[in-house]
Design an enzyme around this catalytic site. Structure first.
Site, short mmCIF file in Angstrom:
data_model
loop_
_atom_site.label_atom_id
_atom_site.label_comp_id
_atom_site.label_asym_id
_atom_site.label_seq_id
_atom_site.Cartn_x
_atom_site.Cartn_y
_atom_site.Cartn_z
N HIS A 195 0.84 -1.21 0.00
CA HIS A 195 0.00 0.00 0.00
C HIS A 195 0.87 1.25 0.00
O HIS A 195 1.95 1.27 0.59
CB HIS A 195 -1.00 0.00 1.16
CG HIS A 195 -0.41 -0.03 2.54
ND1 HIS A 195 -0.15 1.12 3.27
CD2 HIS A 195 -0.05 -1.06 3.35
CE1 HIS A 195 0.34 0.79 4.46
NE2 HIS A 195 0.41 -0.53 4.54
N HIS A 255 3.64 3.77 12.47
CA HIS A 255 2.56 4.63 12.98
C HIS A 255 3.05 5.63 14.02
O HIS A 255 2.25 6.37 14.57
CB HIS A 255 1.38 3.82 13.56
CG HIS A 255 0.71 2.93 12.57
ND1 HIS A 255 -0.52 2.37 12.77
CD2 HIS A 255 1.11 2.51 11.34
CE1 HIS A 255 -0.85 1.62 11.72
NE2 HIS A 255 0.13 1.69 10.84
N GLU A 291 -5.17 1.31 2.77
CA GLU A 291 -5.00 0.22 3.73
C GLU A 291 -5.16 0.73 5.14
O GLU A 291 -5.77 0.09 6.00
CB GLU A 291 -3.62 -0.43 3.55
CG GLU A 291 -3.45 -1.77 4.28
CD GLU A 291 -3.07 -1.64 5.75
OE1 GLU A 291 -3.25 -2.60 6.49
OE2 GLU A 291 -2.59 -0.56 6.17
N SER A 303 -2.96 -5.86 11.50
CA SER A 303 -4.00 -6.30 10.57
C SER A 303 -3.71 -5.80 9.16
O SER A 303 -3.24 -4.68 8.99
CB SER A 303 -5.36 -5.74 11.01
OG SER A 303 -5.60 -6.01 12.37
N ASP A 318 -0.45 4.34 0.81
CA ASP A 318 -0.93 5.37 1.75
C ASP A 318 -0.19 5.22 3.08
O ASP A 318 0.41 4.18 3.35
CB ASP A 318 -2.45 5.26 1.98
CG ASP A 318 -2.86 3.94 2.65
OD1 ASP A 318 -2.30 2.88 2.30
OD2 ASP A 318 -3.73 3.97 3.53
N1 BES Z 1 1.54 -3.02 7.94
C1 BES Z 1 0.57 -2.84 8.94
C2 BES Z 1 0.15 -4.13 9.61
C3 BES Z 1 1.28 -4.86 10.25
C4 BES Z 1 2.06 -4.25 11.20
C5 BES Z 1 1.55 -6.15 9.90
C6 BES Z 1 3.12 -4.93 11.77
C7 BES Z 1 2.59 -6.83 10.47
C8 BES Z 1 3.38 -6.21 11.42
C9 BES Z 1 -0.63 -2.15 8.32
O1 BES Z 1 -0.28 -1.06 7.52
C10 BES Z 1 -1.48 -1.59 9.41
O2 BES Z 1 -1.04 -0.76 10.13
N2 BES Z 1 -2.73 -1.99 9.44
C11 BES Z 1 -3.69 -1.41 10.27
C12 BES Z 1 -4.98 -1.90 9.75
C13 BES Z 1 -6.18 -1.13 9.93
C14 BES Z 1 -6.11 0.31 10.00
C15 BES Z 1 -7.35 -1.69 9.22
C16 BES Z 1 -3.49 -1.84 11.70
O3 BES Z 1 -3.04 -2.97 11.95
O4 BES Z 1 -3.80 -1.06 12.59
MN MN Z 2 1.22 -1.51 6.27
MN MN Z 3 0.12 0.63 8.92
#
Ligand code: BES
Ligand code: MN
Ligand code: MN
Length: 457
Positions: A87, A429, A154, A401, A89
């Protein structure tokens, strides 16, 4: 073999990094409307890159929300087809004053590249593109058939891509997916992620009086929505971290004994994790579960923000009419977003103080997933990783996720290989997000070798 492509990647390493920086300068924050144009710009940049390296049928697919970027190269007759996902974004960069250098001015420091999106997920998107570029430029062809689908929302739940996968499974027909959006378990340790938590992201809006009121004149008689909200939130989870929503744990599936035994061999020190990664005086969570189990195979509930009332400098004596909280729950197999949300909503409505009303809104959701490792693509992946990293791959779950992975399984009926190169301390994040530059380059080599291995299946 791929020696040529790896050589090309090494010769062009500096340029590859500069091109990643160009993408990182575009503040493609998907959640804030004022960045809509930037998300569009990032999509255009990615599409132009895919075209430049020789991918075909490059398409910026627009509908409501942010665009998808599609491309393919389907001339490896008789070879498997891989669907590449990442992704473009990013999460909002705030709190801004905690960044050592500005979030959208990518900066190199001690072998790391600092910027919002460096590791999540622009760095990992670009490493896919660079692996494809190296193969296409050096060999004039790819060892496998490739479809690319990149999304721009995403971080806000991935609604558009989910609809696309549901409605056009034929356009994404593949044998397996490669997801570049995860991490290594530890530095230098090749890792495949085999499970992700799902989630429901909600808002609770509590209303008391019909308007804001003077807290001296009415305090004691009028309901305070913040206090009510605090009472509701406090009722959701006990002090041990157990979620109190009736039936919430009914469908939770325990990991197999083999999986738990394998986790015991991972290089993980809970005390070091507490101090260095989390930086709190004590970890929280359910009794009887390790930190890995708490974050990987147990559901949880968190509050992300509480909005409303007076938050300016100084004091204002007011009883606000309404208060809102952002509350999410992470789900594990075999929980479902639908059932969990229903249980949560009913429970909140039951425990709310009588004097207030509460609206429970679902913002977005995604399914939890655990994927099998017994397929040739995983084997090809571990072989490739061994070549590049010189070590056997570890299999982990992640507490995070990626909503689309469940949809790939459900609608495309293909397994995913989640091969990512972030580090646990990359600060996803958070302020000062980074990507370890060596991992960017090794990631490119890993994908070159992986495509190559998949091509000889
Ligand atoms: N890449 C992450 C998810 C992730 C983090 C996978 C660390 C494995 C290890 C993804 O960009 C993310 O932050 N997803 C969000 C999903 C949501 C906003 C639907 C999350 O997990 O908070
Ligand atoms: Mn991600
Ligand atoms: Mn993320």
């Amino acid at each position: 073999m791929s020696a040529g492509a790896v050589g090309y990647a090494r010769e062009n390493a500096a340029r590859f990094l500069e091109e990643l920086k160009t993408l990182l300068r575009i503040p493609s924050v998907s959640t804030t409307p004022e960045h809509k144009g930037d998300v569009e710009k990032a999509a255009e940049w990615v599409a132009a890159e895919l075209k430049r390296i020789g991918m075909e049928n490059v398409d910026v697919i627009r509908s409501a929300g942010h665009p998808l970027v599609y491309a393919d190269w389907l001339h490896a007759t008789g070879k498997p087809t891989v669907l590449c996902y990442a992704h473009y974004d990013v999460q909002p960069p705030d709190p801004l004053d905690e960044w050592v250098t500005p979030p959208f001015e990518p900066t190199e420091r001690n072998g790391n590249l600092y910027a919002r999106g460096a590791v999540d997920d622009k760095g990992q998107l670009v490493l896919q593109v660079k692996a494809l570029e190296s193969l296409l430029k050096k060999d004039g062809k790819l060892p496998v058939n490739v479809r690319v689908i990149y999304e721009g929302e995403e971080e806000v739940g991935g609604e558009r891509i989910a609809a696309f996968v549901r409605e056009h499974p034929d356009r994404l027909k593949a044998d397996f997916a490669l997801i570049s959006d995860t991490e290594l378990f530890a530095p230098e340790l090749p890792t495949l992620t085999v499970g992700l938590r799902g989630m429901i992201y909600t808002e609770l809006e509590v209303r008391g009086a019909k308007t804001d009121l003077h807290s001296g004149m009415y305090g004691g008689a009028a309901p305070n929505p913040f206090v009510a909200l605090a009472q509701i939130i406090a009722g959701l989870k006990d002090r041990e971290g157990k979620i109190l929503i009736p039936g919430f744990y009914d469908d939770v599936k325990a990991p197999s004994a083999d999986e738990v035994a394998a986790w015991k061999k991972l290089p993980f020190d809970e005390e070091e994790y507490r101090e260095k990664e989390v930086g709190a005086s004590k970890l929280v969570g359910e009794k009887g579960y390790s930190a890995l189990a708490r974050t990987w195979v147990r559901p949880t509930l968190d509050v992300h923000g509480i909005v409303g009332g007076f938050i300016g400098a100084g004091a204002k004596t007011v009883i606000p009419a309404k208060a809102t909280a952002k509350v999410s729950m992470r789900l594990v197999p075999d929980m479902t977003p639908e059932k969990s949300f229903r249980q949560y909503k009913e429970y909140v409505e039951k425990i709310k103080p009588e004097a207030v009303s509460v609206e429970v809104r679902l913002i977005h959701s995604g399914e939890p997933i655990v994927i099998g490792t017994d397929n040739p693509y995983v084997k090809a992946a571990t072989k490739a990783l061994k070549k590049v990293w010189g070590k056997d791959t570890v299999f982990i779950r992640s507490g995070g996720s990626i909503p689309i992975v469940g949809d790939f399984e459900k609608h495309l009926k293909i397994p995913s290989v989640m091969m990512g190169f972030g580090l646990p301390d990359d600060g996803l994040h958070a302020p000062n997000e980074k990507f370890h530059i060596a991992n960017f380059h090794r990631g490119i080599e890993s994908l070159i070798e992986f495509f190559d291995e998949a091509g000889s299946l």
